[in-house]
Design a protein around this motif. Structure first.
Motif, PDB file in Angstrom:
ATOM      1  N   PRO A  31      21.624  27.236 -15.981  1.00 63.66           N
ATOM      2  CA  PRO A  31      20.254  27.504 -15.031  1.00 63.66           C
ATOM      3  C   PRO A  31      20.545  27.112 -14.377  1.00 63.66           C
ATOM      4  O   PRO A  31      19.898  27.300 -13.044  1.00 63.66           O
ATOM      5  N   ARG A  32      21.623  25.763 -13.927  1.00 58.34           N
ATOM      6  CA  ARG A  32      21.876  25.131 -12.629  1.00 58.34           C
ATOM      7  C   ARG A  32      22.613  26.666 -11.358  1.00 58.34           C
ATOM      8  O   ARG A  32      22.394  26.391 -10.786  1.00 58.34           O
ATOM      9  N   SER A  33      23.207  27.509 -12.044  1.00 66.88           N
ATOM     10  CA  SER A  33      23.378  28.698 -11.137  1.00 66.88           C
ATOM     11  C   SER A  33      22.671  29.665 -11.199  1.00 66.88           C
ATOM     12  O   SER A  33      22.830  30.193  -9.703  1.00 66.88           O
ATOM     13  N   VAL A  34      21.742  29.895 -12.188  1.00 63.79           N
ATOM     14  CA  VAL A  34      20.570  30.754 -12.007  1.00 63.79           C
ATOM     15  C   VAL A  34      19.783  30.374 -10.687  1.00 63.79           C
ATOM     16  O   VAL A  34      19.204  30.871 -10.031  1.00 63.79           O
ATOM     17  N   GLU A  35      19.386  29.120 -10.161  1.00 63.49           N
ATOM     18  CA  GLU A  35      19.315  28.048  -9.340  1.00 63.49           C
ATOM     19  C   GLU A  35      19.489  28.385  -8.336  1.00 63.49           C
ATOM     20  O   GLU A  35      18.795  28.660  -7.351  1.00 63.49           O
ATOM     21  N   ALA A  36      20.797  27.934  -8.308  1.00 62.48           N
ATOM     22  CA  ALA A  36      21.525  28.535  -7.007  1.00 62.48           C
ATOM     23  C   ALA A  36      22.257  30.156  -6.213  1.00 62.48           C
ATOM     24  O   ALA A  36      22.080  30.110  -5.115  1.00 62.48           O
ATOM     25  N   TYR A  37      21.830  30.362  -7.763  1.00 60.52           N
ATOM     26  CA  TYR A  37      22.595  31.928  -7.120  1.00 60.52           C
ATOM     27  C   TYR A  37      21.143  32.863  -7.553  1.00 60.52           C
ATOM     28  O   TYR A  37      21.954  33.836  -8.239  1.00 60.52           O
ATOM     29  N   SER A  38      19.983  32.543  -7.856  1.00 61.61           N
ATOM     30  CA  SER A  38      18.909  33.719  -8.854  1.00 61.61           C
ATOM     31  C   SER A  38      19.097  34.779  -8.016  1.00 61.61           C
ATOM     32  O   SER A  38      19.176  35.627  -9.179  1.00 61.61           O
ATOM     33  N   ARG A  39      19.198  35.349  -7.671  1.00 64.70           N
ATOM     34  CA  ARG A  39      19.634  36.373  -6.496  1.00 64.70           C
ATOM     35  C   ARG A  39      20.126  38.417  -7.395  1.00 64.70           C
ATOM     36  O   ARG A  39      20.053  38.916  -7.055  1.00 64.70           O
ATOM     37  N   ASN A  40      21.180  37.257  -7.576  1.00 66.16           N
ATOM     38  CA  ASN A  40      22.363  38.295  -9.001  1.00 66.16           C
ATOM     39  C   ASN A  40      21.564  38.004 -10.335  1.00 66.16           C
ATOM     40  O   ASN A  40      22.885  38.103 -11.083  1.00 66.16           O
ATOM     41  N   TYR A  41      20.612  37.523 -10.828  1.00 64.64           N
ATOM     42  CA  TYR A  41      20.331  37.039 -12.415  1.00 64.64           C
ATOM     43  C   TYR A  41      19.169  37.432 -12.311  1.00 64.64           C
ATOM     44  O   TYR A  41      18.175  36.734 -12.708  1.00 64.64           O
ATOM     45  N   PHE A  42      18.955  39.145 -12.571  1.00 69.30           N
ATOM     46  CA  PHE A  42      17.647  39.867 -13.423  1.00 69.30           C
ATOM     47  C   PHE A  42      16.940  40.267 -12.119  1.00 69.30           C
ATOM     48  O   PHE A  42      15.577  39.499 -11.945  1.00 69.30           O
ATOM     49  N   GLY A  43      17.626  39.829 -10.800  1.00 73.51           N
ATOM     50  CA  GLY A  43      16.449  39.726  -9.511  1.00 73.51           C
ATOM     51  C   GLY A  43      16.179  38.667  -9.203  1.00 73.51           C
ATOM     52  O   GLY A  43      17.023  37.169 -10.020  1.00 73.51           O
ATOM     53  N   ASP A  44      15.812  37.581  -8.703  1.00 71.60           N
ATOM     54  CA  ASP A  44      15.417  36.195  -8.105  1.00 71.60           C
ATOM     55  C   ASP A  44      14.068  35.980  -9.453  1.00 71.60           C
ATOM     56  O   ASP A  44      13.061  36.276  -8.618  1.00 71.60           O
ATOM     57  N   THR A  45      14.890  35.432 -10.131  1.00 67.86           N
ATOM     58  CA  THR A  45      13.693  35.207 -10.887  1.00 67.86           C
ATOM     59  C   THR A  45      12.658  33.761 -10.852  1.00 67.86           C
ATOM     60  O   THR A  45      11.716  33.484 -11.631  1.00 67.86           O
ATOM     61  N   ARG A  46      13.347  32.940  -9.692  1.00 67.70           N
ATOM     62  CA  ARG A  46      12.642  31.935  -9.022  1.00 67.70           C
ATOM     63  C   ARG A  46      11.889  32.151  -7.877  1.00 67.70           C
ATOM     64  O   ARG A  46      11.023  30.959  -7.385  1.00 67.70           O
ATOM     65  N   GLY A  47      12.142  33.302  -7.120  1.00 64.67           N
ATOM     66  CA  GLY A  47      11.731  33.711  -6.831  1.00 64.67           C
ATOM     67  C   GLY A  47       9.812  34.009  -6.348  1.00 64.67           C
ATOM     68  O   GLY A  47       9.762  34.285  -7.295  1.00 64.67           O
ATOM     69  N   GLU A  48       9.199  35.189  -5.584  1.00 64.33           N
ATOM     70  CA  GLU A  48       7.898  35.722  -5.410  1.00 64.33           C
ATOM     71  C   GLU A  48       9.058  37.349  -5.343  1.00 64.33           C
ATOM     72  O   GLU A  48       9.715  37.639  -4.790  1.00 64.33           O
ATOM     73  N   PRO A  49       8.503  38.035  -6.343  1.00 59.91           N
ATOM     74  CA  PRO A  49       8.320  39.213  -6.865  1.00 59.91           C
ATOM     75  C   PRO A  49       8.528  40.223  -5.767  1.00 59.91           C
ATOM     76  O   PRO A  49       7.717  39.910  -4.735  1.00 59.91           O
ATOM     77  N   LYS A  50       9.943  41.021  -5.272  1.00 61.29           N
ATOM     78  CA  LYS A  50       9.999  41.850  -4.553  1.00 61.29           C
ATOM     79  C   LYS A  50       9.997  42.508  -4.982  1.00 61.29           C
ATOM     80  O   LYS A  50      10.807  42.784  -5.999  1.00 61.29           O
ATOM     81  N   SER A  51      10.726  44.064  -4.936  1.00 54.77           N
ATOM     82  CA  SER A  51      11.505  45.336  -4.722  1.00 54.77           C
ATOM     83  C   SER A  51      12.706  44.864  -5.402  1.00 54.77           C
ATOM     84  O   SER A  51      12.996  45.479  -6.286  1.00 54.77           O
ATOM     85  N   ARG A  52      13.587  44.665  -4.484  1.00 48.33           N
ATOM     86  CA  ARG A  52      14.840  43.772  -5.172  1.00 48.33           C
ATOM     87  C   ARG A  52      14.974  43.044  -6.076  1.00 48.33           C
ATOM     88  O   ARG A  52      15.803  42.837  -6.709  1.00 48.33           O
ATOM     89  N   ALA A  53      13.663  42.241  -6.306  1.00 49.86           N
ATOM     90  CA  ALA A  53      13.783  41.243  -7.208  1.00 49.86           C
ATOM     91  C   ALA A  53      12.435  41.061  -8.118  1.00 49.86           C
ATOM     92  O   ALA A  53      12.228  39.745  -7.783  1.00 49.86           O
ATOM     93  N   PRO A  54      12.032  42.211  -8.412  1.00 50.51           N
ATOM     94  CA  PRO A  54      11.535  42.153  -9.306  1.00 50.51           C
ATOM     95  C   PRO A  54      10.656  40.792 -10.549  1.00 50.51           C
ATOM     96  O   PRO A  54       9.642  40.896 -11.508  1.00 50.51           O
ATOM     97  N   PHE A  55      11.530  40.509 -11.235  1.00 48.51           N
ATOM     98  CA  PHE A  55      11.745  40.114 -12.508  1.00 48.51           C
ATOM     99  C   PHE A  55      11.511  38.147 -12.263  1.00 48.51           C
ATOM    100  O   PHE A  55      11.676  37.463 -11.840  1.00 48.51           O
ATOM    101  N   SER A  56      10.585  37.980 -13.253  1.00 56.10           N
ATOM    102  CA  SER A  56      10.009  36.219 -13.219  1.00 56.10           C
ATOM    103  C   SER A  56      10.160  35.851 -13.923  1.00 56.10           C
ATOM    104  O   SER A  56      11.073  36.123 -14.697  1.00 56.10           O
ATOM    105  N   GLU A  57      10.304  34.576 -13.813  1.00 57.09           N
ATOM    106  CA  GLU A  57      11.263  33.152 -15.038  1.00 57.09           C
ATOM    107  C   GLU A  57      10.416  34.143 -16.142  1.00 57.09           C
ATOM    108  O   GLU A  57      11.203  33.760 -17.227  1.00 57.09           O
ATOM    109  N   ARG A  58       8.983  34.146 -16.314  1.00 56.05           N
ATOM    110  CA  ARG A  58       8.717  34.667 -17.921  1.00 56.05           C
ATOM    111  C   ARG A  58       9.642  35.818 -18.452  1.00 56.05           C
ATOM    112  O   ARG A  58       9.846  35.442 -19.807  1.00 56.05           O
ATOM    113  N   GLU A  59       9.808  37.059 -17.713  1.00 52.54           N
ATOM    114  CA  GLU A  59      10.242  37.750 -18.054  1.00 52.54           C
ATOM    115  C   GLU A  59      11.537  37.758 -18.208  1.00 52.54           C
ATOM    116  O   GLU A  59      12.258  37.990 -18.944  1.00 52.54           O
ATOM    117  N   TYR A  60      12.567  36.903 -17.095  1.00 52.19           N
ATOM    118  CA  TYR A  60      13.303  36.920 -17.907  1.00 52.19           C
ATOM    119  C   TYR A  60      14.009  35.779 -19.207  1.00 52.19           C
ATOM    120  O   TYR A  60      14.776  36.249 -20.031  1.00 52.19           O
TER     121      TYR A  60
END
Ligand SMILES: [Mg+2]
Length: 244
Positions: free
Chosen positions: A184-213
């Motif tokens: 989880p600490r790496s997801v926080e640090a590099y989340s944009r490369n893990y199922f997209g950015d699960t910690r940020g706002e959904p966008k086309s490059r990163a559509p998955f939310s924490e819940r979907e993750y």
């Protein structure tokens, strides 16, 4: 005349016998022996701190001094125990282990030494450890994985990795992909490369939310259809595989 026919037939059989084994040797499956590949960062090593401490070569946040990174795993990277145990189990059953990382290969011998020490078997650059940096497509500027070339040339059967590009590389190579769930600490640090950015706002490059993750992890299948290897960690010493 009949002898000539028999001689021709014998000659034909001899030629077939000589020619066929070369092809069938490649098609014949080996006796249950697997070649299993592993990514390194966030798959075998929890190396977040090594990356966060590494000097940058330019203002580009991705432009790290990989020579420094490769020299400092012994100080800042921690082995991920469940994966080390899996590697030990596979080796104990006679399967062969390979490592393929997207890090550049400068000072790669230091990475080999660290893995050898931590995993208790010889890891050697260009024998069972391969550096396979991403390549930038000139037209679009996108950086793409090159790991699929090594996965194919080694003839791997399974490839374990934490990032989307690991799963893509395995898929291109036609190999079973297994997603090692990131700390989880790496997801926080590099989340944009893990199922997209699960910690940020959904966008086309990163559509998955924490819940979907979490849904992917609990379902055991990732967004590319890959198998999930559900490691959960709250600290370097408490990493464990979730039991169903
Ligand atoms: Mg990785």
């Amino acid at each position: 005349m009949r002898y000539l026919q028999i001689l021709n037939f014998t000659l034909l059989l001899t030629l077939i016998a000589c020619a066929v084994p070369e092809n069938t040797r490649q098609l014949e499956p080996q006796v249950g022996k697997l070649k299993v590949g592993f990514d390194i960062d966030d798959t075998v090593l929890f190396s977040r701190d090594n990356f966060l401490l590494a000097p940058h070569m330019s203002d580009d946040p991705d432009h790290l001094d990989y020579g420094w990174v490769n020299l400092h795993d012994s100080l800042h990277s921690v082995i991920i125990e469940p994966v080390a145990e899996l590697i030990g189990y596979l080796r104990a059953h006679g399967h062969t282990i390979y490592f393929i990382t997207a890090r550049p290969g400068i000072n790669g011998e230091a990475v080999a030494r660290h893995l050898s020490r931590e995993l208790n078997f010889p890891v050697v650059v260009d024998e069972n450890l391969f550096f396979s940096p991403k390549e930038r497509e000139p037209e679009t500027g996108h950086k793409f994985t090159t790991k699929h070339k090594r996965i194919s040339s080694l003839g791997l059967h399974i490839f374990y990795g934490d990032s989307d590009t690991d799963i893509i590389a395995a898929s291109i190579a036609g190999v079973r992909a297994v997603r090692v769930v990131r700390d989880p600490r790496s997801v926080e640090a590099y989340s944009r490369n893990y199922f997209g950015d699960t910690r940020g706002e959904p966008k086309s490059r990163a559509p998955f939310s924490e819940r979907e993750y979490q849904k992917f992890i609990s379902g055991g299948v990732g967004p590319f259809g890959e198998t999930i290897y559900p490691i959960f960690s709250s600290g370097p010493d408490s990493t464990q595989v979730l039991k169903p």
